[in-house]
Design an enzyme around this catalytic site. Structure first.
Site, mmCIF file in Angstrom:
data_model
loop_
_atom_site.group_PDB
_atom_site.id
_atom_site.type_symbol
_atom_site.label_atom_id
_atom_site.label_comp_id
_atom_site.label_asym_id
_atom_site.label_seq_id
_atom_site.Cartn_x
_atom_site.Cartn_y
_atom_site.Cartn_z
ATOM 1 N N ASN A 208 0.858 -1.196 0.000
ATOM 2 C CA ASN A 208 0.000 0.000 0.000
ATOM 3 C C ASN A 208 0.892 1.243 0.000
ATOM 4 O O ASN A 208 2.112 1.144 0.009
ATOM 5 C CB ASN A 208 -0.957 -0.024 1.201
ATOM 6 C CG ASN A 208 -0.206 -0.071 2.507
ATOM 7 O OD1 ASN A 208 0.446 0.883 2.884
ATOM 8 N ND2 ASN A 208 -0.274 -1.205 3.193
ATOM 9 N N ASP A 276 -4.291 -6.207 5.263
ATOM 10 C CA ASP A 276 -5.306 -7.027 5.924
ATOM 11 C C ASP A 276 -5.284 -8.465 5.412
ATOM 12 O O ASP A 276 -5.619 -9.388 6.135
ATOM 13 C CB ASP A 276 -6.692 -6.413 5.702
ATOM 14 C CG ASP A 276 -6.836 -5.097 6.464
ATOM 15 O OD1 ASP A 276 -6.398 -5.060 7.629
ATOM 16 O OD2 ASP A 276 -7.342 -4.119 5.896
ATOM 17 N N LYS A 286 8.348 -17.607 -10.280
ATOM 18 C CA LYS A 286 7.562 -16.529 -10.892
ATOM 19 C C LYS A 286 6.402 -17.097 -11.728
ATOM 20 O O LYS A 286 6.598 -18.049 -12.490
ATOM 21 C CB LYS A 286 8.506 -15.703 -11.784
ATOM 22 C CG LYS A 286 7.858 -14.464 -12.333
ATOM 23 C CD LYS A 286 8.814 -13.700 -13.216
ATOM 24 C CE LYS A 286 8.042 -12.693 -14.036
ATOM 25 N NZ LYS A 286 8.849 -12.100 -15.080
ATOM 26 N N ASP A 305 -4.202 -9.454 13.000
ATOM 27 C CA ASP A 305 -4.341 -8.040 13.366
ATOM 28 C C ASP A 305 -3.386 -7.799 14.536
ATOM 29 O O ASP A 305 -3.600 -8.291 15.641
ATOM 30 C CB ASP A 305 -5.790 -7.736 13.754
ATOM 31 C CG ASP A 305 -6.003 -6.242 13.962
ATOM 32 O OD1 ASP A 305 -5.153 -5.613 14.634
ATOM 33 O OD2 ASP A 305 -6.993 -5.714 13.449
ATOM 34 N N ILE A 306 -2.311 -7.076 14.270
ATOM 35 C CA ILE A 306 -1.243 -6.930 15.266
ATOM 36 C C ILE A 306 -1.749 -6.145 16.472
ATOM 37 O O ILE A 306 -1.537 -6.522 17.626
ATOM 38 C CB ILE A 306 -0.013 -6.246 14.623
ATOM 39 C CG1 ILE A 306 0.478 -7.101 13.462
ATOM 40 C CG2 ILE A 306 1.091 -6.032 15.652
ATOM 41 C CD1 ILE A 306 1.486 -6.428 12.561
ATOM 42 N N PHE A 323 -3.875 3.503 15.137
ATOM 43 C CA PHE A 323 -4.164 4.567 14.179
ATOM 44 C C PHE A 323 -5.370 4.163 13.347
ATOM 45 O O PHE A 323 -5.640 2.970 13.184
ATOM 46 C CB PHE A 323 -2.955 4.800 13.256
ATOM 47 C CG PHE A 323 -2.120 5.977 13.688
ATOM 48 C CD1 PHE A 323 -1.430 5.941 14.884
ATOM 49 C CD2 PHE A 323 -2.046 7.122 12.904
ATOM 50 C CE1 PHE A 323 -0.665 7.026 15.295
ATOM 51 C CE2 PHE A 323 -1.287 8.214 13.303
ATOM 52 C CZ PHE A 323 -0.604 8.169 14.501
ATOM 53 N N LYS A 341 -10.897 -3.053 18.566
ATOM 54 C CA LYS A 341 -9.504 -3.495 18.676
ATOM 55 C C LYS A 341 -9.066 -3.692 20.123
ATOM 56 O O LYS A 341 -8.056 -4.316 20.391
ATOM 57 C CB LYS A 341 -8.576 -2.459 18.029
ATOM 58 C CG LYS A 341 -8.883 -2.185 16.578
ATOM 59 C CD LYS A 341 -7.996 -2.984 15.662
ATOM 60 C CE LYS A 341 -8.242 -2.598 14.215
ATOM 61 N NZ LYS A 341 -7.340 -3.269 13.307
HETATM 62 O O1 C5P Z 1 -8.514 -2.083 10.947
HETATM 63 P P1 C5P Z 1 -7.586 -0.995 10.525
HETATM 64 O O2 C5P Z 1 -6.548 -1.472 9.566
HETATM 65 O O3 C5P Z 1 -8.275 0.238 10.030
HETATM 66 O O4 C5P Z 1 -6.859 -0.572 11.875
HETATM 67 C C1 C5P Z 1 -5.830 0.330 11.902
HETATM 68 C C2 C5P Z 1 -5.001 0.107 13.132
HETATM 69 O O5 C5P Z 1 -4.787 -1.276 13.364
HETATM 70 C C3 C5P Z 1 -3.623 0.713 12.971
HETATM 71 O O6 C5P Z 1 -3.150 1.067 14.255
HETATM 72 C C4 C5P Z 1 -2.832 -0.461 12.386
HETATM 73 O O7 C5P Z 1 -1.442 -0.316 12.649
HETATM 74 C C5 C5P Z 1 -3.437 -1.620 13.133
HETATM 75 N N1 C5P Z 1 -3.442 -2.874 12.392
HETATM 76 C C6 C5P Z 1 -2.638 -3.907 12.806
HETATM 77 N N2 C5P Z 1 -2.670 -5.121 12.142
HETATM 78 C C7 C5P Z 1 -3.476 -5.297 11.092
HETATM 79 C C8 C5P Z 1 -4.309 -4.243 10.643
HETATM 80 C C9 C5P Z 1 -4.260 -3.058 11.310
HETATM 81 O O8 C5P Z 1 -1.884 -3.738 13.763
HETATM 82 N N3 C5P Z 1 -3.488 -6.471 10.460
#
Ligand code: C5P
Length: 401
Positions: A208, A276, A286, A305-306, A323, A341
């Protein structure tokens, strides 16, 4: 800086002459300066010049009995608010990294209970030498702050990183440190930044547009406020702040592992734009474009989701900040995200293309907490970092601290 005091350690390098200018810059700003000149430092500047500019006695010899009876090396190293090493030679860096204390400068560095800011200056090959880079990493891990070195032509005629930061830059770094009040001293911070790249095959990936600028600025500000800061970064094109421990990763799963390895943390700020989804399988060779063949379909799998994982973690960071980059209903989505979250704050920003936030230097953020929403005006990303670090210090230390 009025009323603050710095113990300046002048190492033996040609850049030592710039330290005289630094003393002037600090004195002009109302900051007191005591100086230690290493033996090698005296080859480049004289104690008389240093004493004349600082207006204080200069310390040069650990074993001077008169000095010890007036002010011992331990007291000398602790009476200042900050120790500044400029120029920080490869030798001084190595001594502190290795815990050596065989002269007044290295003894003061080891005996102090105050933060240390180093302005390295050396030949480019010495700077790039694995030993110096190892020492740099170790010193950063120990919480030593750095300013520079800069790229440029050096006194030895070579070109590259190794030039000491200019006196004005060092003075600005010191000022920034005092402005932050060192209020996060002794705390551990974790920051994620940048995009992740999710491989499709050895040459293609999904990513991205995140530049990492905001996250890097936050990591820099937290480190300058005194926090021992680990920055877990996806692939970006910007230079790492010198005072943070940088863990470079590529994928979301690597980012999660790096974050977990950096726990425990008192504060975590998750600014990374984590993908995501990832291609379910990353092919080892390749994908070929065969004539007439159908375009390949990529089966996606969900990434961890970290932020949410850290929120549920046995070693959950004390203050966990996420964020939210949105293109509409910014605050409302952020409030929902806070709950979903399980973090403590969400820093929400509008990343619609018209705002220029993605990749730009400015940002307009809203701090969303269970207690309400703070709307901050548009400012430089570096300023968002500084203000966020101050806001974090208010939260973890109490307003009066
Ligand atoms: O769900 P979204 O991507 O909008 O959430 C944004 C927040 O979640 C940010 O703080 C981003 O660093 C964190 N995040 C994460 N791991 C993911 C997706 C988002 O830590 N897979």
């Amino acid at each position: 800086m009025r009323g603050k005091s710095v113990l300046l350690i002048i190492g033996g390098g040609i850049a030592a002459y710039k330290s005289l200018e630094l003393i002037r810059a600090l004195k002009t700003r109302g900051c007191g300066v005591h100086a230690i000149l290493t033996q090698a430092g005296t080859e480049f500047v004289t104690p008389l010049s240093v004493a004349s500019l600082s207006g204080e006695k200069v310390f040069t010899d650990l074993f001077s009995l008169t000095d010890e009876s007036e002010m011992g090396h331990i007291e000398l190293s602790r009476s200042a608010d900050l120790l500044v090493v400029a120029p920080a030679t490869a030798d001084l860096m190595a001594k502190l990294a290795g815990g050596l204390a065989n002269d007044l400068a290295s003894t003061a560095l080891l005996a102090t209970d105050k933060p240390v800011l180093m302005a390295p200056a050396m030949n480019v090959r010495m700077w790039n030498h694995p030993a110096t880079q190892r020492n740099l990493a170790a010193l950063k891990k120990d919480g030593v702050l750095f300013v520079g070195p800069n790229d440029g032509e050096m006194a030895c005629g070579e070109f590259g990183p190794g030039r000491m930061a200019e006196p004005a830059e060092i003075a600005a770094a010191i000022e920034k440190y005092f402005a932050s009040g060192g209020r996060l001293n002794g705390l551990r911070a974790l920051v994620t930044a940048g995009p992740t790249q999710e491989p499709i095959d050895p040459v293609r990936f999904i990513a991205n547009r995140s530049s990492g600028k905001q996250g890097y600025a936050i990591a820099d500000a937290l480190a300058r406020a005194g926090a021992e800061t680990t920055l877990v970064s996806g692939p970006v094109d910007i230079a790492a702040p010198t005072s943070v421990r940088l863990l470079k990763v590529t994928t979301a799963r690597e980012m999660l592992a790096a974050c977990e390895s950096a726990l425990p943390a008192d504060v975590a700020v998750m600014t990374a734009a984590v993908a995501d989804w990832r291609p379910e399988v990353a092919l080892n060779s390749k994908i070929k474009k065969d004539a007439g063949a159908k375009a390949p379909a990529i089966q996606m799998a969900e990434n961890p989701d970290i932020l949410a994982t850290l929120a549920r973690h046995a070693q959950r960071p004390g203050l966990l900040i996420g964020f939210a980059a949105e293109t509409e209903n910014v605050v409302a989505y952020a409030q929902a995200k806070l709950k979903k979250k399980g973090c403590d704050w969400i820093v929400a920003n509008d990343v619609s293309p018209a705002t220029g936030v993605m990749g730009g230097d400015r940002n307009t953020v809203h701090i969303v907490t269970a207690g309400g929403v703070e709307d901050w005006p548009e400012m430089q990303k570096s300023e968002v970092g500084t203000r966020l670090a101050a806001r974090i210090a208010d939260a973890v230390r109490g307003k009066a601290a």
